[in-house]
Motif scaffolding. Structure first.
Motif, PDB file in Angstrom:
ATOM      1  N   SER A 148       1.001  -1.083   0.085  1.00 43.93           N
ATOM      2  CA  SER A 148      -0.114   0.068  -0.177  1.00 43.93           C
ATOM      3  C   SER A 148       1.042   1.207  -0.179  1.00 43.93           C
ATOM      4  N   VAL A 149       0.638   2.135  -0.859  1.00 36.60           N
ATOM      5  CA  VAL A 149       1.346   3.584  -0.875  1.00 36.60           C
ATOM      6  C   VAL A 149       0.014   4.496  -0.573  1.00 36.60           C
ATOM      7  N   TRP A 150       0.362   5.334   0.308  1.00 30.18           N
ATOM      8  CA  TRP A 150      -0.659   6.124   0.772  1.00 30.18           C
ATOM      9  C   TRP A 150       0.029   7.632   0.867  1.00 30.18           C
ATOM     10  N   HIS A 151      -0.688   8.707   0.277  1.00 25.34           N
ATOM     11  CA  HIS A 151      -0.253  10.166   0.261  1.00 25.34           C
ATOM     12  C   HIS A 151      -1.515  10.872   0.659  1.00 25.34           C
ATOM     13  N   GLU A 152      -1.368  11.877   1.537  1.00 24.73           N
ATOM     14  CA  GLU A 152      -2.403  12.826   1.925  1.00 24.73           C
ATOM     15  C   GLU A 152      -3.001  13.465   0.868  1.00 24.73           C
ATOM     16  N   THR A 153      -2.439  13.661  -0.327  1.00 25.18           N
ATOM     17  CA  THR A 153      -3.164  14.429  -1.506  1.00 25.18           C
ATOM     18  C   THR A 153      -3.391  13.615  -2.647  1.00 25.18           C
ATOM     19  N   LEU A 154      -2.458  12.681  -2.944  1.00 25.41           N
ATOM     20  CA  LEU A 154      -2.541  11.803  -3.954  1.00 25.41           C
ATOM     21  C   LEU A 154      -3.443  10.317  -3.900  1.00 25.41           C
ATOM     22  N   GLY A 155      -3.617  10.292  -2.506  1.00 28.33           N
ATOM     23  CA  GLY A 155      -4.737   8.965  -2.195  1.00 28.33           C
ATOM     24  C   GLY A 155      -3.796   7.743  -1.816  1.00 28.33           C
ATOM     25  N   GLU A 156      -4.421   6.661  -2.180  1.00 33.27           N
ATOM     26  CA  GLU A 156      -3.816   5.375  -1.849  1.00 33.27           C
ATOM     27  C   GLU A 156      -4.024   4.473  -3.064  1.00 33.27           C
ATOM     28  N   VAL A 157      -2.937   3.777  -3.388  1.00 31.16           N
ATOM     29  CA  VAL A 157      -2.896   2.642  -4.217  1.00 31.16           C
ATOM     30  C   VAL A 157      -2.225   1.279  -3.719  1.00 31.16           C
ATOM     31  N   LYS A 158      -2.735   0.373  -4.410  1.00 28.24           N
ATOM     32  CA  LYS A 158      -2.225  -0.999  -3.585  1.00 28.24           C
ATOM     33  C   LYS A 158      -2.186  -1.785  -4.795  1.00 28.24           C
ATOM     34  N   THR A 159      -1.096  -2.963  -4.574  1.00 31.48           N
ATOM     35  CA  THR A 159      -0.749  -3.777  -5.403  1.00 31.48           C
ATOM     36  C   THR A 159      -0.235  -5.064  -4.719  1.00 31.48           C
ATOM     37  N   GLU A 160      -0.313  -6.237  -5.192  1.00 38.43           N
ATOM     38  CA  GLU A 160      -0.085  -7.417  -4.628  1.00 38.43           C
ATOM     39  C   GLU A 160       1.508  -7.590  -4.912  1.00 38.43           C
ATOM     40  N   VAL A 161       2.342  -7.849  -3.781  1.00 36.88           N
ATOM     41  CA  VAL A 161       3.704  -8.299  -4.024  1.00 36.88           C
ATOM     42  C   VAL A 161       4.075  -9.661  -3.636  1.00 36.88           C
ATOM     43  N   SER A 162       5.026 -10.537  -4.206  1.00 37.65           N
ATOM     44  CA  SER A 162       5.472 -11.711  -3.655  1.00 37.65           C
ATOM     45  C   SER A 162       6.905 -11.578  -3.177  1.00 37.65           C
ATOM     46  N   ILE A 163       7.426 -11.789  -2.002  1.00 33.28           N
ATOM     47  CA  ILE A 163       8.721 -11.659  -1.665  1.00 33.28           C
ATOM     48  C   ILE A 163       9.096 -13.182  -1.493  1.00 33.28           C
ATOM     49  N   LYS A 164      10.403 -13.251  -2.195  1.00 41.65           N
ATOM     50  CA  LYS A 164      10.985 -14.774  -2.229  1.00 41.65           C
ATOM     51  C   LYS A 164      12.340 -14.584  -2.046  1.00 41.65           C
ATOM     52  N   ASN A 165      13.192 -15.032  -1.020  1.00 42.31           N
ATOM     53  CA  ASN A 165      14.848 -14.708  -1.177  1.00 42.31           C
ATOM     54  C   ASN A 165      15.215 -13.186  -1.419  1.00 42.31           C
ATOM     55  N   LYS A 166      14.471 -12.237  -0.683  1.00 43.24           N
ATOM     56  CA  LYS A 166      14.606 -10.956  -0.638  1.00 43.24           C
ATOM     57  C   LYS A 166      14.590 -10.388  -2.055  1.00 43.24           C
ATOM     58  N   THR A 167      13.752 -11.020  -2.752  1.00 41.02           N
ATOM     59  CA  THR A 167      13.335 -10.436  -3.982  1.00 41.02           C
ATOM     60  C   THR A 167      11.965 -10.212  -4.125  1.00 41.02           C
ATOM     61  N   VAL A 168      11.455  -8.669  -4.636  1.00 42.60           N
ATOM     62  CA  VAL A 168      10.273  -8.449  -4.771  1.00 42.60           C
ATOM     63  C   VAL A 168       9.687  -8.620  -6.245  1.00 42.60           C
ATOM     64  N   ASN A 169       8.435  -9.132  -6.278  1.00 40.31           N
ATOM     65  CA  ASN A 169       7.949  -9.095  -7.704  1.00 40.31           C
ATOM     66  C   ASN A 169       6.432  -8.427  -7.530  1.00 40.31           C
ATOM     67  N   VAL A 170       6.455  -7.418  -8.358  1.00 40.87           N
ATOM     68  CA  VAL A 170       5.158  -6.849  -8.272  1.00 40.87           C
ATOM     69  C   VAL A 170       4.311  -7.081  -9.410  1.00 40.87           C
ATOM     70  N   VAL A 171       3.046  -7.338  -8.960  1.00 45.90           N
ATOM     71  CA  VAL A 171       1.785  -7.518 -10.005  1.00 45.90           C
ATOM     72  C   VAL A 171       0.918  -6.509 -10.215  1.00 45.90           C
ATOM     73  N   TYR A 172       0.692  -6.144 -11.556  1.00 48.32           N
ATOM     74  CA  TYR A 172       0.005  -4.999 -11.777  1.00 48.32           C
ATOM     75  C   TYR A 172      -1.422  -5.166 -12.271  1.00 48.32           C
TER      76      TYR A 172
END
Length: 172
Positions: A148-172
């Protein structure tokens, strides 16, 4: 005097400061920095910092660094008043505890432009973006989460992430 609004700070490259980045999910019980000192100062007719991150059940010290009165009020997400305290003295301190996760707004009832956010989390996997949009979240256990990324002016967006061996894969 004129004041520059702290609402939206964008670097020359287009990166945003004061965005709250947090993971949502199930985490093992961990010890956060419960004994760290969290200070929300009133200086130059502003709250500093403008956005503060604290672990749940932490104490925030509200400080008046000015030689005039401020009236500190905190509200939860439903605009319920949590406290309202006058702070007439320079150097005066109030200790306030935020027991549960949430995004709380702190305002001065005298100086209407003065406000800040206290963002409370019950796990340590959150961060605040700096003036260049940079942030770091360390020690996240492998798993699937919602970022989740929240900003008081820009609002909030959410995306799923998978963390495996300190690697992050972001699914849009």
């Amino acid at each position: 005097k004129e004041k520059i609004s702290p609402k939206l700070k964008v670097s020359k490259e287009g990166f945003v400061a004061n965005a709250v980045i947090r993971l949502e999910g199930v985490f093992p019980v961990s010890s956060q920095e419960m004994h760290k000192e969290y200070v929300l100062d009133q200086i130059n007719c502003e709250f500093a910092p403008h956005v503060m991150l604290v672990p749940a059940k932490s104490t925030v010290t509200v400080l008046n660094s000015e030689p005039f009165i401020h009236d500190v009020r905190a509200f939860d997400e439903q605009a319920k008043l949590l406290f309202n305290d006058a702070m007439p003295l320079k150097g005066q301190k109030l200790n306030k505890q935020f027991d549960r996760p949430g995004t709380f707004v702190v305002r001065c009832g005298i100086h209407k432009w003065m406000y800040a956010f206290v963002v409370v989390q019950d796990h340590p996997f959150y961060a605040l973006s700096d003036e260049n949009g940079n942030f770091r979240i360390n020690g996240v256990p492998d798993g699937n989460y919602v970022l989740s990324v929240w900003h008081e002016t820009l609002g909030e967006v959410k995306t799923e992430v998978s963390i495996k061996n300190k690697t992050v894969n972001v699914v849009y």
